[in-house]
Motif scaffolding. Structure first.
Motif, mmCIF file in Angstrom:
data_model
loop_
_atom_site.group_PDB
_atom_site.id
_atom_site.type_symbol
_atom_site.label_atom_id
_atom_site.label_comp_id
_atom_site.label_asym_id
_atom_site.label_seq_id
_atom_site.Cartn_x
_atom_site.Cartn_y
_atom_site.Cartn_z
ATOM 1 N N ARG A 7 -32.721 55.348 81.139
ATOM 2 C CA ARG A 7 -34.155 55.248 81.478
ATOM 3 C C ARG A 7 -34.352 55.066 82.979
ATOM 4 N NH1 ARG A 7 -34.848 52.858 76.359
ATOM 5 N NH2 ARG A 7 -34.429 50.766 77.137
ATOM 6 N N ASP A 8 -33.489 54.233 83.593
ATOM 7 C CA ASP A 8 -33.584 54.008 85.047
ATOM 8 C C ASP A 8 -33.298 55.288 85.816
ATOM 9 O OD1 ASP A 8 -34.263 51.363 84.748
ATOM 10 O OD2 ASP A 8 -32.215 50.600 85.018
ATOM 11 N N VAL A 9 -32.274 56.030 85.383
ATOM 12 C CA VAL A 9 -31.922 57.296 86.035
ATOM 13 C C VAL A 9 -33.100 58.268 85.924
ATOM 14 C CG1 VAL A 9 -30.417 59.339 85.908
ATOM 15 C CG2 VAL A 9 -29.431 57.041 85.721
ATOM 16 N N ALA A 13 -34.046 58.443 89.760
ATOM 17 C CA ALA A 13 -33.052 59.302 90.425
ATOM 18 C C ALA A 13 -33.660 60.626 90.871
ATOM 19 C CB ALA A 13 -31.874 59.548 89.483
ATOM 20 N N LYS A 14 -33.019 61.211 91.884
ATOM 21 C CA LYS A 14 -33.434 62.544 92.350
ATOM 22 C C LYS A 14 -32.932 63.586 91.343
ATOM 23 C CE LYS A 14 -33.771 61.759 97.299
ATOM 24 N NZ LYS A 14 -33.408 60.395 97.566
ATOM 25 N N SER A 20 -26.361 65.887 87.823
ATOM 26 C CA SER A 20 -24.940 65.511 87.871
ATOM 27 C C SER A 20 -24.568 64.656 86.655
ATOM 28 C CB SER A 20 -24.605 64.781 89.175
ATOM 29 O OG SER A 20 -25.038 63.441 89.127
ATOM 30 N N TYR A 21 -25.498 63.817 86.191
ATOM 31 C CA TYR A 21 -25.259 63.039 84.972
ATOM 32 C C TYR A 21 -25.104 63.979 83.771
ATOM 33 C CZ TYR A 21 -26.179 58.428 86.978
ATOM 34 O OH TYR A 21 -26.105 57.272 87.697
ATOM 35 N N ILE A 22 -25.947 65.007 83.718
ATOM 36 C CA ILE A 22 -25.887 65.972 82.606
ATOM 37 C C ILE A 22 -24.541 66.704 82.623
ATOM 38 C CG2 ILE A 22 -26.934 68.053 81.600
ATOM 39 C CD1 ILE A 22 -29.647 67.012 82.863
ATOM 40 N N GLU A 23 -24.091 67.102 83.831
ATOM 41 C CA GLU A 23 -22.812 67.815 83.961
ATOM 42 C C GLU A 23 -21.627 66.935 83.566
ATOM 43 O OE1 GLU A 23 -22.872 69.154 88.022
ATOM 44 O OE2 GLU A 23 -24.602 70.455 87.617
ATOM 45 N N ARG A 24 -21.757 65.622 83.787
ATOM 46 C CA ARG A 24 -20.664 64.685 83.482
ATOM 47 C C ARG A 24 -20.864 63.993 82.137
ATOM 48 N NH1 ARG A 24 -20.233 60.323 87.176
ATOM 49 N NH2 ARG A 24 -22.452 60.491 87.581
ATOM 50 N N ARG A 25 -21.625 64.632 81.245
ATOM 51 C CA ARG A 25 -21.997 63.983 79.979
ATOM 52 C C ARG A 25 -20.803 63.533 79.142
ATOM 53 N NH1 ARG A 25 -23.720 69.149 80.095
ATOM 54 N NH2 ARG A 25 -22.843 70.665 78.655
ATOM 55 N N LYS A 26 -19.739 64.359 79.109
ATOM 56 C CA LYS A 26 -18.567 63.979 78.296
ATOM 57 C C LYS A 26 -17.881 62.764 78.903
ATOM 58 C CE LYS A 26 -17.711 68.379 76.065
ATOM 59 N NZ LYS A 26 -16.919 69.610 76.088
ATOM 60 N N GLU A 27 -17.693 62.820 80.213
ATOM 61 C CA GLU A 27 -17.054 61.717 80.940
ATOM 62 C C GLU A 27 -17.849 60.412 80.760
ATOM 63 O OE1 GLU A 27 -17.160 60.405 85.564
ATOM 64 O OE2 GLU A 27 -17.017 62.560 85.179
ATOM 65 N N THR A 42 -35.803 66.027 84.709
ATOM 66 C CA THR A 42 -35.656 66.887 85.899
ATOM 67 C C THR A 42 -36.984 67.554 86.262
ATOM 68 O OG1 THR A 42 -35.089 68.935 84.713
ATOM 69 C CG2 THR A 42 -33.250 67.459 85.313
ATOM 70 N N LYS A 43 -37.797 67.886 85.244
ATOM 71 C CA LYS A 43 -39.073 68.611 85.432
ATOM 72 C C LYS A 43 -38.870 69.914 86.231
ATOM 73 C CE LYS A 43 -42.151 64.577 85.280
ATOM 74 N NZ LYS A 43 -41.238 63.686 84.607
ATOM 75 N N ASP A 44 -37.627 70.399 86.239
ATOM 76 C CA ASP A 44 -37.256 71.595 86.993
ATOM 77 C C ASP A 44 -37.434 72.821 86.099
ATOM 78 O OD1 ASP A 44 -35.717 73.765 88.024
ATOM 79 O OD2 ASP A 44 -34.494 72.375 89.194
ATOM 80 N N VAL A 45 -38.443 73.634 86.411
ATOM 81 C CA VAL A 45 -38.794 74.783 85.571
ATOM 82 C C VAL A 45 -37.611 75.720 85.370
ATOM 83 C CG1 VAL A 45 -40.234 76.857 85.406
ATOM 84 C CG2 VAL A 45 -41.241 74.705 86.151
ATOM 85 N N GLU A 46 -36.970 76.107 86.462
ATOM 86 C CA GLU A 46 -35.870 77.071 86.373
ATOM 87 C C GLU A 46 -34.709 76.502 85.557
ATOM 88 O OE1 GLU A 46 -33.025 79.596 89.375
ATOM 89 O OE2 GLU A 46 -34.951 78.874 90.147
#
Length: 199
Positions: A7-9, A13-14, A20-27, A42-46
């Protein structure tokens, strides 16, 4: 990671850090619901579009609602484009309705109401769209135009819902006392009388 940390992230977070958290989800041992919340944050459309355009990723995340991911972008043009791609994205009627409402574009919502066949909307969903406009004059115009009601497939149940949504006792009384409406609404007139709560 704990739910509070996620929730804090999501809150502070930017966008690149969230990704980067999503990419490191397994770790990090993230569960699917946590990944979903991070993607939404992220609210990032692309970025979101790339994810939901992938049928495998979309089916995994659909448990939590693809429509919520789309709406989280708050990009009206993107939301409308996803409504246009509803079949490709496998959006259900309730998803389509929530996205149409999320546009917060009254003219667009009215166009969707008038294009109910294209969207295959049941009367229940039409009532949601009509009331989402929050324009009492518009709601009354539909209630009072019997041919428009029938064209939209709105009958006594839906009309009573719309009248109740307006919440104006004087208006409700005027409908009850209208002979033509009494015939149209039939037994639902009793239901309307009960909503007035005027002994």
């Amino acid at each position: 990671m704990k739910s509070e940390e996620i929730r804090d992230v999501c809150r502070s977070a930017k966008v690149d850090e969230i990704k980067s958290y999503i990419e490191r989800r397994k770790e990090l041992g993230l569960e699917l619901i946590e990944i979903y919340e991070l993607i939404k944050a992220t609210k990032d459309v692309e970025y979101i579009n790339n994810i939901i355009s992938n049928s495998k990723k979309r089916s995994e995340l659909d448990l939590y609602g693809i429509a919520n991911l789309i709406a989280s972008t708050r990009d009206i043009n993107y939301i409308k484009s996803c409504i246009g791609r509803r079949k490709e994205l496998g959006l259900a009627s309730n998803d389509i309705i929530s996205l149409i409402i999320a546009t917060d574009d009254e003219d667009y919502i009215k166009q969707c109401i008038d294009s109910k066949e294209e969207f295959e909307l049941e009367p229940f969903y039409l009532v949601k769209l009509i009331t989402a406009i929050k324009d009492v004059k518009y709601i009354k115009s539909i209630i009072e135009n019997i041919s428009k009601r029938k064209e939209l497939g709105l009958y006594s149940d839906e009309i009573v819902q719309l009248i109740r949504e307006i919440g104006d006792n004087d208006y409700t009384k005027s409908i009850i006392e209208n002979k033509r409406e009494q015939l149209e609404l039939n037994s639902k007139v009793v239901e309307l009388i009960a909503t007035i709560k005027d002994t």
